[in-house]
Structure formats: C-alpha cells, structure tokens
Design an enzyme around this catalytic site. Structure first.
Site, PDB file in Angstrom:
ATOM      1  N   CYS A  84     107.984 -40.262  41.017  1.00  0.00           N
ATOM      2  CA  CYS A  84     106.768 -39.171  40.787  1.00  0.00           C
ATOM      3  C   CYS A  84     106.657 -38.536  39.657  1.00  0.00           C
ATOM      4  O   CYS A  84     107.763 -38.042  39.257  1.00  0.00           O
ATOM      5  CB  CYS A  84     106.866 -38.300  42.170  1.00  0.00           C
ATOM      6  SG  CYS A  84     106.900 -39.408  43.957  1.00  0.00           S
ATOM      7  N   CYS A 117     102.380 -41.260  42.525  1.00  0.00           N
ATOM      8  CA  CYS A 117     102.966 -40.162  43.485  1.00  0.00           C
ATOM      9  C   CYS A 117     103.067 -38.812  42.650  1.00  0.00           C
ATOM     10  O   CYS A 117     103.535 -38.823  41.574  1.00  0.00           O
ATOM     11  CB  CYS A 117     103.872 -40.521  44.497  1.00  0.00           C
ATOM     12  SG  CYS A 117     105.410 -41.138  43.621  1.00  0.00           S
TER      13      CYS A 117
END
Ligand code: NAD
Length: 263
Positions: free
Chosen positions: A82, A164
């Site tokens: 992420c 993400c």
C-alpha cells in the site's frame, strides 16, 4: 505455391515481434526474479515464458482478449505494498527515473510482468503456431484488440485494482492536456481503483525545464481528473513540480533558474 502467404509478406502495418522475443522474456524474468526483486526468486521463469507464448500463439492477432492473459497474470502475481503505486501518463522516463531512486515505489514496469514486456512487440497467427516476426497489427491501422494493446489494458487494469492506500501519478504539465481521458491512465487505471482500498490519488504535474507551462493543477484537464476521482469517493490532491521529481529534472539542467532558486 505458398501454403498461406510468402514468408516475407507483411500482413500488418506494425513492426513484427521483437527479435529473440522468447529469450528476452526468459532473460528479463530471471533478471527480475533473481536480481531486481529476489523475494520473487521462486517464480518459475520457464513456465512464465511458456504461458506468455501460449497466450498469443495460434490465435487471431486481431481478436486478443483479457482471458488470453489470465493464466500469465496468475503465474506472475505479485503484491505491491500500500502507498507505493505510481501511475504515469506521457512521463514514462521521468516516472521511471524517480522509482529507480525510490526503490520502494512501483510503476507497472517495476512489477514482474511490466518489466518483462516493456517495449516489446509480439503477435502470432490463427493459421500457424509460429511467432510472426514480420509484422503485427497496430491499434491505429489494423485493430485495437491486438495482443500488445490487450496485454497493456489487462495488466494496467489489474495493477490499478490491486492498488491500496495513497496512489500517485506523474503527469506532463508541458502538454496541452496533462490529463487525457483516452490514455491508459484515463481510460483504464483511474476507473479500476477500488475506493474502499484507495483513499487518495496524488497527482504530480511536472513541467519540462525550459518548456512551456501549458497545464498545471488549476487547468481544465486536471479539474476533469479531479471530478472523476472525487465522484468515485477518492480524495484528489495535486502538486505542480513535486520537488523530489523536479530535482531529477534539474540533474540535466542545473543552471536553469528554476533549479537554482525557489525549488
Ligand atoms: P502514454 O500515453 O504515455 O502511453 C505510454 C506508452 O504506452 C506509449 O508508448 C503508448 O503508445 C503505449 N500505449 C498506451 N496505451 C496503449 C495500448 N492500449 N496499446 C498499446 N500501446 C499503448 O500513457 P498512458 O496511455 O496513460 O499509459 C501509461 C499508464 O498505463 C501507466 O500508468 C502504466 O501503468 C500503463 N501502461 C504502460 C505501458 C508500457 O508500455 N509500459 C503501456 C500502456 C499502459
């Protein structure tokens, strides 16, 4: 007489499959998995090469589909952490210079599949099991569902779906439109971000040193991007000439006023 067409007949307008395609795919796969990202050392490069070839050989090169590449995508799967995804549009070299320095960041070409396929051409033929080294279809002159275009659309979609946290995009503020809805970034990537996973898209609009400042964060194309992103419930932020990337541009132009003051 010739069974189909003579061996030097150019059927399509685009250049043919890159010479030594199979060897390049295998070599890049080993380079990436053994040297660039040794955490992927257990990937089976022989299998990846075989499945890549199977995804387009003996098939009509104007009828490639997302499904053709699913087995390859599964084999080469990789997790990008992420906050580390970097998209780009019309800024390939600069974006890659940046991720080369910031090795925790990933463009698509810093993932295994993007690394293997970058700058290569490939196609086959429905009537033969051979690689076509003579010519391949182009999007403009032949067909949009050619093996290379469908590959990039498919892997770009997957790359965006997997992102993400905060994601980044490097855009070219020296063009009339820094954001182009028809680009892969505008057509595929932004629409496949998952709002439940991606909370912010951060745009870095970079101007060529000494070039025109035609587009910037307040321009209409960036407003367009902002509205698409906001409608998808993702926060949009934008910075002109993001300093860490600007420094890379300044390496080649250290005396330019924008590099000696105020940056
Ligand atoms: P761009 O307009 O700068 O295009 C990048 C390159 O990919 C150009 O050489 C372009 O001709 C080619 N390209 C783009 N879409 C294509 C398609 N559908 N078929 C064949 N070639 C295509 O920027 P963009 O269109 O926004 O694409 C860049 C973004 O999409 C990046 O974020 C990257 O993740 C992904 N992408 C990468 C490549 C690549 O060649 N490495 C190609 C397409 C998309």
């Amino acid at each position: 007489m010739w069974p189909r067409s003579p061996p030097n007949h150019k059927e399509w307008q685009g250049s043919g499959t890159t010479a030594h395609f199979g060897d390049i795919v295998l070599g890049r796969c080993y380079t990436y998995t053994q040297i660039v990202r040794p955490e992927l050392r257990d990937k089976d490069c022989q299998k990846i090469q075989e499945v890549f070839l199977k995804s387009f050989l003996s098939k009509d090169p104007c009828d490639a589909t997302e499904q053709d590449y699913q087995p390859l995508i599964e084999l080469a799967n990789q997790t990008v952490p992420c906050n580390k995804t970097v998209f780009w549009s019309k800024t390939k070299e600069l974006a890659h210079q940046y991720t080369r320095v910031q090795q925790a960041l990933f463009t698509l070409e810093n993932t295994l599949l993007g690394y293997i396929a970058d700058d290569l051409s490939w196609c086959g033929d429905s009537g033969s099991s051979e690689i076509n080294y003579q010519s391949c279809p182009t999007r403009r002159d032949n067909c949009s569902s050619n093996p290379v275009s469908v590959f990039w659309n498919t892997v770009s979609k997957r790359f965006a779906e997997d992102a993400c946290g905060v994601v980044h995009v490097v855009l070219n503020g020296s063009l009339n439109e820094a954001f182009d809805r028809r680009s892969t970034f505008g057509r595929v990537e932004i629409h496949n971000l998952h709002p439940k996973k991606v909370h912010t898209l951060q745009a870095w609009v970079m101007h060529d040193i000494g070039g025109v400042r035609s587009d910037s964060c307040s321009s209409s194309s960036i407003r367009d991007l902002k509205s698409i992103i906001s409608e998808r419930n993702i926060t949009f932020t934008c910075q002109n000439n993001y300093r860490p990337v600007r420094f890379l541009q300044c390496v080649k132009n250290p005396e330019h006023p924008s590099c000696t003051s105020g940056i």
